[in-house]
Design an enzyme around this catalytic site. Structure first.
Site, mmCIF file in Angstrom:
data_model
loop_
_atom_site.group_PDB
_atom_site.id
_atom_site.type_symbol
_atom_site.label_atom_id
_atom_site.label_comp_id
_atom_site.label_asym_id
_atom_site.label_seq_id
_atom_site.Cartn_x
_atom_site.Cartn_y
_atom_site.Cartn_z
ATOM 1 N N GLU A 155 -4.850 -9.399 0.808
ATOM 2 C CA GLU A 155 -5.296 -9.324 2.202
ATOM 3 C C GLU A 155 -6.814 -9.237 2.234
ATOM 4 O OE1 GLU A 155 -3.674 -6.187 4.616
ATOM 5 O OE2 GLU A 155 -1.632 -6.487 3.871
ATOM 6 N N GLU A 211 0.833 -1.212 0.000
ATOM 7 C CA GLU A 211 0.000 0.000 0.000
ATOM 8 C C GLU A 211 0.869 1.265 0.000
ATOM 9 O OE1 GLU A 211 -2.811 -0.315 3.208
ATOM 10 O OE2 GLU A 211 -3.795 -2.068 2.334
#
Length: 500
Positions: free
Chosen positions: A293, A146
């Site tokens: 995730e 991220e």
């Protein structure tokens, strides 16, 4: 001498032959046109092979099990895909010769060094990948995590880092075994519903164009961290909880994209489709999505009531079932979505609210918080759900009238098998309403959990890992019941080596 192969073994053999063939063919062809054709064949082959479920293994905990103990868990539970957030050498050595596919990570704090130096990238590959393959089956490198939404100052080195790492893999002749990508947050897509209008944050269009072109050129996948827990809790009631948990929606709560008329039965699918449509908005297609995730926290703070064991069990069980049944998304129905569950252990050192520390299936000493089956569950009775070690019982402090109402519903409209709590049967206790209700609640829960049943009953029930079985009265989910699974493995009780 065994002359037959199972379907799984045949798939492995075909995959190996296919990989050797493509490598040899590519070595003889310099044309860019042929290279793209081969990448397309690889994409089509991998899509046909079916989706998998993996698990994340974080390390931000005060007491981390040894690498050997962690791998022992993975092997016992037949978990075949793992994601590491780094390239820990003890873990990579422990994973050698297990056949487990490994996604290794370049931590965010190493990104700058690698993105500014091709020699540093080559050294990283030599030290953390080439030194371990083929014994350790490394298949992906996740460059950062991220990056654009958590450390935007490093954005300019993200693509160079990916390119340098790929070049190093190419030089080591590992570019077909190991692919390079970078997990993106759903925060990169400011508005993910309706999916058909989704697009990436326009301030990152230049970087995202380079990122997607890299994935296209190298035959890699778009890595997405998709967390319906955040989508639900930040949505302030816009979407029903059932939509986030893969549970059936009421007729008046159907979620429909008005532009495509696609019906979305889960927020997970909407998030994945939002990524596909966002890529399309930049004129890219044919790049598969891998969800790196996805999970649900089992415990939260005072203002995080949706973080609960019941919801975590429901979400992750339904997620696994959804992925393994080959379900695509409404916009990509033929492309299944491989997914890594977040996560194996709670990480008590993660910063943030209580929920951030409680995404694990286990606490670090090996005690199970709830049970998951990492496989396809046979459709059968209450004892075939694979939820060994998890029980839905009546709350002893609940109002007796509410318990009686719940008992009547479970044994009636709920279709629980209440034979065992009839007079003269093993679980009958004439003056113990809580015990009778617990048996009925638990039977209902084990029969219906995989299709959306919950342990609530008007807030008169709760999840426990303490087995309420006694004598010849055996509750569904007990290690003493006739639990049966097909092609699956259940994660349940604590592991001996970790018990304190």
């Amino acid at each position: 001498m065994r002359m037959t192969l199972s379907v799984d073994e045949l798939g492995v053999e075909v995959a190996s032959i296919f990989e050797v063939f493509t490598v040899k063919l590519l070595s003889q062809m310099l044309s860019r046109k042929w290279e793209k054709i081969i990448f397309l064949l690889i994409f089509l082959f991998s899509s046909a092979s079916g989706a998998y479920i993996g698990i994340n293994i974080g390390t931000q905990m005060s007491s981390l099990p040894s690498a050997a103990e962690i791998v022992s868990i993975l092997k016992t539970q037949r978990i075949k895909h793992v994601r590491l957030f780094d390239a820990d050498h003890q873990m990579l050595n422990a994973l050698a010769n297990t056949g487990i596919e490994v996604l290794v990570g370049v931590p965010n704090d190493q990104l700058l060094r690698i993105g500014e130096s091709q020699s540093e990238a080559a050294a990283w590959i030599n030290k953390n990948v080439a030194a371990f393959v083929p014994a350790t089956n490394i298949t992906y490198i996740a460059v950062g995590n991220e990056v654009l939404t958590t450390i935007p100052n490093a954005a300019l080195v993200l693509i160079p880092a990916m390119q340098f790492l790929h070049s190093a893999l190419l030089a080591a002749n590992l570019n077909f075994q190991v692919k390079v990508s970078s997990p993106q947050s759903m925060d990169m897509i400011p508005k993910h519903f309706p999916p058909s209008t989704a697009s990436f944050n326009s301030s990152w269009n230049s970087i995202m164009n380079q990122y997607l072109q890299f994935l296209k050129n190298t035959g890699s996948s778009f890595m997405l961290n998709a967390q319906p827990y955040y989508g639900y809790t930040k949505g302030q009631g816009i979407f029903p909880l059932e939509y986030a948990l893969f549970q059936p929606l009421k007729p008046n709560n159907q979620i429909v994209d008005p532009n495509t008329n696609f019906h979305y039965t889960s927020m997970f699918d909407a998030m994945v489709d939002a990524a596909y449509y966002s890529m399309r908005s930049l004129n890219f297609s044919g790049i598969p999505v891998i969800v790196t995730e996805s999970g649900w926290p089992s415990l939260g703070g005072a203002n995080e009531s949706d973080a609960s064991i019941d919801n975590a069990l429901t979400y992750n069980s339904n997620l696994i079932h959804h992925v393994l049944n080959g379900s695509g998304t409404p916009s990509q129905p033929t492309i299944s979505v491989s997914t890594y569950v977040l996560e194996l252990f709670n990480e008590d050192l993660r910063p943030g609210p209580v929920s951030e520390k409680n995404w694990g299936i286990y606490v670090p000493n090996g005690t199970a918080l709830y049970s998951l089956t990492f496989g396809r569950i046979a459709e059968s009775n209450a004892d075939s759900t694979g939820l060994v070690g998890v029980f839905c019982v009546a709350n002893s402090s609940a109002d007796s009238n509410a318990l009686k109402k719940g008992l009547d519903w479970a044994c009636g409209l709920g279709s629980a098998n209440c034979t065992a709590i009839q007079p003269g049967q093993a679980c009958y206790e004439a003056d113990n309403l809580v015990a009778l209700t617990s048996y009925a609640y638990n039977d209902y829960y084990h029969r219906t959990q995989t299709t959306g049943g919950t342990c609530n009953f008007g807030n008169t029930a709760m999840i426990t890992t303490t087995d309420p079985s006694h004598g010849s009265c055996i509750f569904s989910g007990s290690s003493g019941s006739s639990t049966s699974t097909t092609g699956s493995t259940t994660i349940g009780s604590a592991f001996g080596p970790f018990m304190s």
